[in-house]
Design a protein around this motif. Structure first.
Motif, PDB file in Angstrom:
ATOM      1  N   ILE A  34       0.586  -1.214  -0.094  1.00 27.50           N
ATOM      2  CA  ILE A  34       0.083   0.029   0.198  1.00 27.50           C
ATOM      3  C   ILE A  34       0.957   1.252  -0.161  1.00 27.50           C
ATOM      4  O   ILE A  34       2.091   1.151   0.223  1.00 27.50           O
ATOM      5  CB  ILE A  34      -0.797  -0.047   1.070  1.00 27.50           C
ATOM      6  CG1 ILE A  34      -0.136  -0.063   2.607  1.00 27.50           C
ATOM      7  CG2 ILE A  34      -2.015  -1.289   1.231  1.00 27.50           C
ATOM      8  CD1 ILE A  34      -1.046   0.086   3.779  1.00 27.50           C
ATOM      9  N   ARG A  35       0.204   2.468  -0.117  1.00 25.84           N
ATOM     10  CA  ARG A  35       0.811   3.645  -0.199  1.00 25.84           C
ATOM     11  C   ARG A  35       1.002   4.204   1.333  1.00 25.84           C
ATOM     12  O   ARG A  35       0.106   3.943   1.891  1.00 25.84           O
ATOM     13  CB  ARG A  35       0.096   4.673  -0.998  1.00 25.84           C
ATOM     14  CG  ARG A  35       0.545   6.269  -0.837  1.00 25.84           C
ATOM     15  CD  ARG A  35      -0.078   6.837  -2.144  1.00 25.84           C
ATOM     16  NE  ARG A  35      -1.616   6.523  -2.344  1.00 25.84           N
ATOM     17  CZ  ARG A  35      -2.437   7.024  -1.561  1.00 25.84           C
ATOM     18  NH1 ARG A  35      -2.042   8.002  -0.688  1.00 25.84           N
ATOM     19  NH2 ARG A  35      -3.563   6.805  -1.696  1.00 25.84           N
ATOM     20  N   LEU A  36       1.803   4.815   1.964  1.00 22.13           N
ATOM     21  CA  LEU A  36       1.794   5.490   3.155  1.00 22.13           C
ATOM     22  C   LEU A  36       1.635   6.941   3.110  1.00 22.13           C
ATOM     23  O   LEU A  36       2.674   7.601   2.738  1.00 22.13           O
ATOM     24  CB  LEU A  36       2.765   5.293   4.221  1.00 22.13           C
ATOM     25  CG  LEU A  36       2.668   3.524   4.447  1.00 22.13           C
ATOM     26  CD1 LEU A  36       3.958   3.127   5.322  1.00 22.13           C
ATOM     27  CD2 LEU A  36       1.334   2.904   4.953  1.00 22.13           C
ATOM     28  N   ARG A  37       0.555   7.417   3.218  1.00 23.69           N
ATOM     29  CA  ARG A  37       0.685   9.041   3.140  1.00 23.69           C
ATOM     30  C   ARG A  37       1.814   9.503   4.206  1.00 23.69           C
ATOM     31  O   ARG A  37       2.007   8.908   5.416  1.00 23.69           O
ATOM     32  CB  ARG A  37      -0.846   9.525   3.671  1.00 23.69           C
ATOM     33  CG  ARG A  37      -0.920  11.083   3.100  1.00 23.69           C
ATOM     34  CD  ARG A  37      -2.403  11.432   3.512  1.00 23.69           C
ATOM     35  NE  ARG A  37      -3.137  12.453   2.784  1.00 23.69           N
ATOM     36  CZ  ARG A  37      -3.166  13.697   3.470  1.00 23.69           C
ATOM     37  NH1 ARG A  37      -3.247  13.914   4.672  1.00 23.69           N
ATOM     38  NH2 ARG A  37      -3.504  14.654   2.701  1.00 23.69           N
ATOM     39  N   ASP A  38       2.320  10.685   3.782  1.00 22.27           N
ATOM     40  CA  ASP A  38       3.394  11.118   4.649  1.00 22.27           C
ATOM     41  C   ASP A  38       3.051  11.259   6.086  1.00 22.27           C
ATOM     42  O   ASP A  38       1.964  11.854   6.471  1.00 22.27           O
ATOM     43  CB  ASP A  38       3.749  12.449   4.312  1.00 22.27           C
ATOM     44  CG  ASP A  38       5.270  12.928   5.037  1.00 22.27           C
ATOM     45  OD1 ASP A  38       6.014  12.372   4.466  1.00 22.27           O
ATOM     46  OD2 ASP A  38       4.928  13.677   5.688  1.00 22.27           O
TER      47      ASP A  38
END
Ligand code: FE2
Length: 485
Positions: free
Chosen positions: A467-471
């Motif tokens: 998955i992507r991890l928002r900053d």
């Protein structure tokens, strides 16, 4: 001003809601993440992180990056394996919006723009820092009280007011843990409410009990994002990002930049009182983050990232002047004070030519002389990819040797940015450096594991996430891995 019509169910096509900044809204637990290479055996513990991830599209059609709901994540390392957990913090705000299936809170830190149904509710998002103290996990946001979470499941236990003892309405998201005494030193600004000049200086003992709370007035009501603590001193900084209640009541932003005001630095002895505060001054500048501070006698050293003005593009200038990212870039800087000097001035020296932010050290030497600082570098000559609150994300990881002046930097590719690094102590060595990498080409995240002493050698191992991890903004390392989830 808000109205009762339902806001859009779509996030607006703005940079702060797009690409790597798109809200993920994912809560998950992933056993045994994929690892490229071998995780060092020294990685035994949990890396907690916290950042903003808006649950719903903004009520007013637009919003700023830092106003999202707090999402806490944990990488739990044991015996060459790593698990990942991520959960929203169940703040009063989160629960109210979930019940209504929409956003109900308006502008960042402006209650006068909220939906009438949430008046009086805690506006805190718990979205800035994950912090472990006395075996308890907290999510912190500087405008409100901490929320306590279960360190294993990340389930929210509730708001934390130190058993009803804390009078300050706010607790900084930059706590300082004294490695010798185990104390949690913190402060709250706007401690008596929005636009108040009141600052509370507080200490919790190594067991978590509040043992000290002293209030003083800052020279003016201002954002005090971080502070500095040494073995013998506490240092408060007041930079001219100011709050004007009338402006807020008229539906304006909580913050404005006022470059006509001085920067004030208050210095007090830890064994003294806020009544003894000495104020040092210099012309307007800004700093979000302190790497570390220490003192030798009355000589105080603070390493922090300093910019000409507030680096957040959404803090408007009172005089209407435009934000210039290059002119306002932050640089790692060393400030030196003599607490006993009759002068109110101090010296300043830039430590690294690479602009950047999010400085971290080996927390075992916090408040004492440190040698190395690691931070996220934003080299304007390299790719500028949107990730996080400033605009462009960090395209380098930088290591500064404050003893030799040496600066080394790791650049991975034109499609990657780094989030805040975390130093994991290793006995007899400089340590391991962890950092989440945003892969802008695939829209996924990974974690690089680096030998802190030689970051340019590249990763020892790389953990791949599906998955992507928002900053996320800030994290904390806890050397024990809680029993399984
Ligand atoms: Fe911060």
């Amino acid at each position: 001003m808000p109205n009762d019509s339902s806001p859009s169910r779509q996030f607006p096509p703005l940079p702060q809601f797009s690409g790597m900044n798109a809200p993920s809204r994912i809560e998950c637990h992933i056993k045994d993440l994929e690892v490229v290479g071998e995780l060092p055996q020294a990685l035994q513990g949990t890396w907690y992180r916290c950042g903003p991830d808006p649950q719903y599209p903004p009520m007013l059609g637009d919003d700023i990056y830092i106003n999202g709901d707090g999402a806490v994540s944990a990488f739990s390392f044991a015996d060459g394996r790593v698990d990942f957990t991520m959960r929203y913090v169940r703040t009063q705000r989160f629960e109210a919006e979930r019940a209504a299936h929409r956003s109900l809170f308006g502008l960042y830190r402006n209650p006068y723009t909220d939906h009438a149904s949430v008046r009086g509710l805690d506006r805190g998002t718990a979205n800035t820092t994950a912090f472990v103290h006395a075996g308890r996990l907290f999510a912190l946001k500087e405008d409100s009280l901490p929320y306590e979470l279960d360190p294993v499941t990340l389930e929210t236990k509730g708001r934390h007011d130190f058993d009803g003892k804390l009078r300050s309405r706010t607790v900084t998201a930059h706590p300082k843990r004294d490695p010798e005494t185990g104390e949690w030193l913190f402060f709250g600004y706007e401690a008596a409410g929005d636009a108040s000049k009141d600052v509370a200086f507080c200490v919790a003992d190594k067991h978590g009990a509040l043992v000290r709370e002293e209030w003083f007035e800052a020279p003016y009501a201002a954002m005090q994002h971080d502070f500095a603590v040494t073995r013998d001193y506490v240092i408060f900084s007041v930079f001219p990002t100011v709050c004007d209640l009338d402006h807020m009541k008229a539906g304006g932003t909580h913050w404005m930049w006022d470059g006509t005001l001085d920067t004030w630095i208050g210095v007090m002895r830890r064994d003294g009182s806020v009544k003894d505060m000495r104020w040092f001054r210099r012309p307007a500048c800004y700093s979000y983050h302190v790497g570390n501070a220490f003192n030798t006698g009355s000589q105080i050293t603070i390493d922090l990232c300093v910019s000409a003005r507030n680096v957040f593009p959404y803090v408007p200038a009172r005089d209407g002047s435009a934000h210039d990212p290059e002119a306002n870039a932050p640089y790692l800087t060393r400030w030196s004070f003599d607490a006993d000097s009759p002068e109110s001035s101090f010296t300043s020296r830039v430590l690294s030519p690479i602009p950047g932010e999010l400085p971290r050290i080996d927390d075992r030497v916090s408040m004492h002389p440190h040698r190395f600082i690691y931070y996220g570098g934003i080299d304007p000559r390299k790719s500028q990819l949107m990730a996080g609150p400033i605009g462009p994300g960090s395209n380098h990881l930088v290591r500064v040797d404050t003893q030799t002046g040496g600066v080394t930097a790791l650049f991975l590719s034109n499609t990657t940015t780094f989030q805040e690094p975390q130093l994991v102590p290793v006995p007899g060595a400089e340590g391991l450096l962890l950092a989440v990498v945003d892969h802008h080409d695939t829209g996924l995240a990974s974690v690089v594991v680096l030998n802190a002493a030689d970051i340019t050698a590249g990763p020892i191992a790389q953990i791949k996430l599906p998955i992507r991890l928002r900053d996320a903004f800030h994290g904390d390392w806890a050397p024990l891995t809680p029993k399984t989830i």
